[in-house]
Design a protein around this motif. Structure first.
Motif, PDB file in Angstrom:
ATOM      1  N   ARG A  82      31.401  36.005  51.666  1.00 54.41           N
ATOM      2  CA  ARG A  82      32.644  36.742  51.630  1.00 54.41           C
ATOM      3  C   ARG A  82      33.754  35.871  51.608  1.00 54.41           C
ATOM      4  NH1 ARG A  82      35.046  40.357  56.607  1.00 54.41           N
ATOM      5  NH2 ARG A  82      35.478  38.051  57.523  1.00 54.41           N
ATOM      6  N   LEU A  83      34.413  35.902  50.834  1.00 53.63           N
ATOM      7  CA  LEU A  83      35.804  34.766  50.646  1.00 53.63           C
ATOM      8  C   LEU A  83      36.958  35.285  51.456  1.00 53.63           C
ATOM      9  CD1 LEU A  83      35.707  33.871  46.863  1.00 53.63           C
ATOM     10  CD2 LEU A  83      34.661  32.514  48.783  1.00 53.63           C
ATOM     11  N   SER A  84      37.835  34.361  51.931  1.00 55.35           N
ATOM     12  CA  SER A  84      39.011  34.935  52.902  1.00 55.35           C
ATOM     13  C   SER A  84      40.324  34.264  52.236  1.00 55.35           C
ATOM     14  CB  SER A  84      38.884  34.649  54.222  1.00 55.35           C
ATOM     15  OG  SER A  84      37.884  35.264  54.940  1.00 55.35           O
ATOM     16  N   CYS A  85      41.268  35.031  52.062  1.00 52.38           N
ATOM     17  CA  CYS A  85      42.566  34.541  51.684  1.00 52.38           C
ATOM     18  C   CYS A  85      43.607  34.707  52.729  1.00 52.38           C
ATOM     19  CB  CYS A  85      42.740  35.253  50.180  1.00 52.38           C
ATOM     20  SG  CYS A  85      44.546  34.754  49.692  1.00 52.38           S
ATOM     21  N   TYR A 127      40.207  39.767  51.393  1.00 52.17           N
ATOM     22  CA  TYR A 127      38.967  39.285  51.358  1.00 52.17           C
ATOM     23  C   TYR A 127      38.375  39.629  50.166  1.00 52.17           C
ATOM     24  CZ  TYR A 127      39.100  39.219  56.372  1.00 52.17           C
ATOM     25  OH  TYR A 127      39.703  39.210  57.724  1.00 52.17           O
ATOM     26  N   LEU A 128      37.356  38.978  49.594  1.00 51.93           N
ATOM     27  CA  LEU A 128      36.622  39.301  48.490  1.00 51.93           C
ATOM     28  C   LEU A 128      35.092  39.136  48.833  1.00 51.93           C
ATOM     29  CD1 LEU A 128      36.574  39.715  45.365  1.00 51.93           C
ATOM     30  CD2 LEU A 128      35.955  37.501  44.951  1.00 51.93           C
ATOM     31  N   GLN A 129      34.552  40.396  48.967  1.00 53.60           N
ATOM     32  CA  GLN A 129      32.942  40.402  49.415  1.00 53.60           C
ATOM     33  C   GLN A 129      32.206  40.400  48.050  1.00 53.60           C
ATOM     34  OE1 GLN A 129      31.307  40.644  52.715  1.00 53.60           O
ATOM     35  NE2 GLN A 129      29.588  40.387  51.576  1.00 53.60           N
ATOM     36  N   MET A 130      31.205  39.300  48.192  1.00 51.72           N
ATOM     37  CA  MET A 130      30.572  39.093  46.937  1.00 51.72           C
ATOM     38  C   MET A 130      29.159  39.395  47.443  1.00 51.72           C
ATOM     39  SD  MET A 130      32.069  35.506  45.873  1.00 51.72           S
ATOM     40  CE  MET A 130      31.014  35.271  44.550  1.00 51.72           C
ATOM     41  N   ASN A 131      28.605  40.458  46.808  1.00 56.95           N
ATOM     42  CA  ASN A 131      27.124  40.920  46.889  1.00 56.95           C
ATOM     43  C   ASN A 131      26.566  40.570  45.480  1.00 56.95           C
ATOM     44  OD1 ASN A 131      27.752  41.697  49.601  1.00 56.95           O
ATOM     45  ND2 ASN A 131      28.360  43.908  49.015  1.00 56.95           N
ATOM     46  N   SER A 132      25.077  40.427  45.745  1.00 50.26           N
ATOM     47  CA  SER A 132      24.272  40.172  44.588  1.00 50.26           C
ATOM     48  C   SER A 132      25.018  39.176  43.526  1.00 50.26           C
ATOM     49  CB  SER A 132      23.826  41.549  43.902  1.00 50.26           C
ATOM     50  OG  SER A 132      23.414  42.388  44.957  1.00 50.26           O
TER      51      SER A 132
END
Length: 124
Positions: free
Chosen positions: A19-22, A80-85
């Motif tokens: 998960r990226l946060s800004c 946020y950018l949740q990055m799955n798979s």
């Protein structure tokens, strides 16, 4: 002073999650469209996702749709950018950006403020 600070990048295995946060400061992020872009070595800047200011509509590049999720926490003034798979081809420096008026979410020229970037490396 308007500032965007990305965090949460690093190394992740294919099929994992990250998960990226800004974190925004100097302005109220919920009032602005916020986009995520990425740039891989030797490639152009690419729009990944965007969340609108009007109704929190979300937009995704075809390459990440169904795997990544953009969201806001207005109390934290953070997007946020949740990055799955994630896949190895998702390896890039990820930037968040805010625009006063964004007519085309994937066009970086619409954005006025940018973070410094966060490296994401997807490999086994």
């Amino acid at each position: 002073q308007v500032q965007l600070v990305e965090s949460g990048g690093g190394w992740v295995q294919p099929g994992g999650s990250l998960r990226l946060s800004c974190a925004a400061s100097g302005f109220t992020a919920e009032h602005y469209p916020i986009g995520w872009f990425r740039q891989a070595p030797g490639k152009e800047l690419e729009g990944v996702s965007c969340i609108s200011s009007y109704d929190d509509s979300t937009y995704y590049a075809y390459s990440v749709k169904g795997r990544f999720t953009i969201s806001r926490d207005n109390a934290m003034n953070t997007v946020y950018l949740q990055m799955n798979s994630p896949k190895p081809e998702d390896t890039a420096v990820y930037y968040c950006a805010a625009g006063l008026v964004v007519a085309g979410w994937g066009d970086d020229s619409w954005y006025d403020y940018w973070g410094q970037g966060s490296q994401v490396t997807v490999s086994s």
